[in-house]
Scaffold this motif. Structure first.
Motif, PDB file in Angstrom:
ATOM      1  N   PHE A   1       0.989  -1.202  -0.099  1.00 52.42           N
ATOM      2  CA  PHE A   1      -0.079   0.072   0.039  1.00 52.42           C
ATOM      3  C   PHE A   1       0.897   1.158  -0.103  1.00 52.42           C
ATOM      4  CE2 PHE A   1      -3.748   2.601   1.577  1.00 52.42           C
ATOM      5  CZ  PHE A   1      -4.710   2.153   0.569  1.00 52.42           C
ATOM      6  N   GLY A   2       1.709   1.177  -0.838  1.00 52.98           N
ATOM      7  CA  GLY A   2       2.487   2.606  -0.982  1.00 52.98           C
ATOM      8  C   GLY A   2       1.997   3.273  -1.914  1.00 52.98           C
ATOM      9  N   ARG A   3       2.459   4.343  -2.851  1.00 49.56           N
ATOM     10  CA  ARG A   3       1.970   5.262  -3.527  1.00 49.56           C
ATOM     11  C   ARG A   3       1.103   4.369  -4.613  1.00 49.56           C
ATOM     12  NH1 ARG A   3       7.476   8.296  -4.777  1.00 49.56           N
ATOM     13  NH2 ARG A   3       7.381   9.588  -3.096  1.00 49.56           N
ATOM     14  N   ILE A   4       1.473   3.374  -5.511  1.00 51.87           N
ATOM     15  CA  ILE A   4       0.792   2.664  -6.451  1.00 51.87           C
ATOM     16  C   ILE A   4      -0.559   2.181  -6.008  1.00 51.87           C
ATOM     17  CG2 ILE A   4       0.807   1.103  -8.124  1.00 51.87           C
ATOM     18  CD1 ILE A   4       3.657   1.697  -8.854  1.00 51.87           C
ATOM     19  N   GLY A   5      -0.413   1.423  -4.846  1.00 47.73           N
ATOM     20  CA  GLY A   5      -1.565   0.773  -4.084  1.00 47.73           C
ATOM     21  C   GLY A   5      -2.597   1.855  -3.668  1.00 47.73           C
ATOM     22  N   GLN A   6      -2.191   2.954  -3.066  1.00 46.13           N
ATOM     23  CA  GLN A   6      -3.029   3.811  -2.646  1.00 46.13           C
ATOM     24  C   GLN A   6      -3.833   4.509  -4.022  1.00 46.13           C
ATOM     25  OE1 GLN A   6      -1.112   6.953  -0.266  1.00 46.13           O
ATOM     26  NE2 GLN A   6      -0.071   5.172   1.080  1.00 46.13           N
TER      27      GLN A   6
END
Length: 329
Positions: free
Chosen positions: A154-159
């Motif tokens: 849930f880093g930038r891409i996950g968010q």
């Protein structure tokens, strides 16, 4: 004072004029990566290296490059580079973080939608002349709207994926090494769950975690056994996070309904891979960041890093900033 010497391991989607003003630049013009033996020969002569994920930059190569001042990679990840070996030689390593978030999230969503609505199968069906009339049970797939989406990492891409999923009124689960703060969870409308629970409850599972010792083959037979038979897996992170043999078995046996992947292990996928025989699998050739604007920005960020390193300045986007602490100390 002689100009710096630079080797660029592939043609870039931007002009090299800024770099050519301060360095003699050689570009590898082949479609495939330069062979390792070529890299070994080139690195003996150069001050700066601009490379890609497909280039093996190991300890041997770094130690041979006695004039090497900077390694600049046109990618966010850098698992192909022996960063500790570079740090030991006080060579800064650059990368291009933050630039491909939306492009990769867009492709992830495209793959999810295409797998759910069987777009690629439908295209093949039509081109084969099989479309004869409207049929009530032709190429049925699951709803995306109001389904449950599981996000692994849930880093930038996950968010960014979660923000897109809100528009489809999805229940959004996520698992990550670190739980994000409650305000972010509330704003994105997500629930933090254990990995096993995410697998059991999700209609779609999408992978956005880095490749590491902990995530290598994170998805194998036990994980596929936990997923719903109707579930669809999406992977735009790293191919080695998924055990290819286990994925083939899960798809061919109907243990899961489908998958769509932009990354494979190895890359490119061998033409005789059994995965290529499956109709319920979509494979794209690692194009997660392949929008024109994103790739051009990545190339320019890599050039910025390279120029800074050649000038002895701090890299704008540095993987191992501790090299500056060593120098200053």
């Amino acid at each position: 004072m002689p100009q710096a010497r630079v080797f660029v391991t592939r043609r870039l989607p931007t002009e090299l004029q800024r770099l050519q003003e301060i360095a003699n630049v050689e570009v590898w013009m082949g479609r495939e990566p330069p062979p390792y033996e070529v890299l070994l020969a080139k690195v003996r002569e150069i001050d700066g290296l601009l490379c890609l994920l497909t280039d093996k930059i190991d300890r041997q190569l770094i130690e041979i490059g006695t004039s090497l001042k900077v390694i600049s990679q046109m990618a966010v990840g850098y698992d192909n580079i022996d960063v500790p070996a570079a740090t030991a030689r006080q060579i800064p390593v650059g990368h291009t973080p933050g630039v491909l978030t939306d492009a990769t999230a867009d492709l992830t969503w495209a793959l999810l939608m295409a797998a759910a609505r069987r777009v690629v199968e439908g295209d093949r069906f039509t081109r084969a002349g099989e479309w004869r009339t409207w049929e009530p049970d032709l190429l049925l797939g699951p709803n995306v709207t109001s389904a449950t989406l599981g996000i692994v990492g849930f880093g930038r891409i996950g968010q960014a994926i979660a923000r897109r999923a809100k528009g489809f009124n999805m229940r959004i689960l996520y698992t990550s090494r670190h739980r994000c703060d409650p305000e972010l969870e509330q704003s994105l409308g997500v629930e933090f769950v254990k990995f096993e629970s995410l697998l059991q409850e999700s209609d779609f599972v999408t992978i956005h975690t880095p490749l590491s010792d902990d995530t290598y083959h994170l998805f194998g037979e036990p994980q596929f056994a936990l997923m719903k038979p109707s579930a669809i897996l999406i992977n735009t992170a790293r191919g080695a996070i998924v055990d290819s043999d286990a994925l083939y078995q899960a798809l061919s046996s109907g243990e899961i309904a489908g998958a769509a992947i932009d990354v494979t292990e190895p890359e490119p996928i061998p033409i005789d891979s059994p995965l290529l025989t499956l109709d319920n699998l979509i494979i794209t050739p690692h194009i997660g960041s392949a929008s024109r604007q994103t790739r051009e920005k990545m190339a320019n960020m890599a050039i910025d890093n390279l120029i800074a390193g050649l000038k002895g300045e701090r890299l704008p986007y540095c993987v191992n900033p501790e090299v500056y602490d060593v120098v200053s100390g």
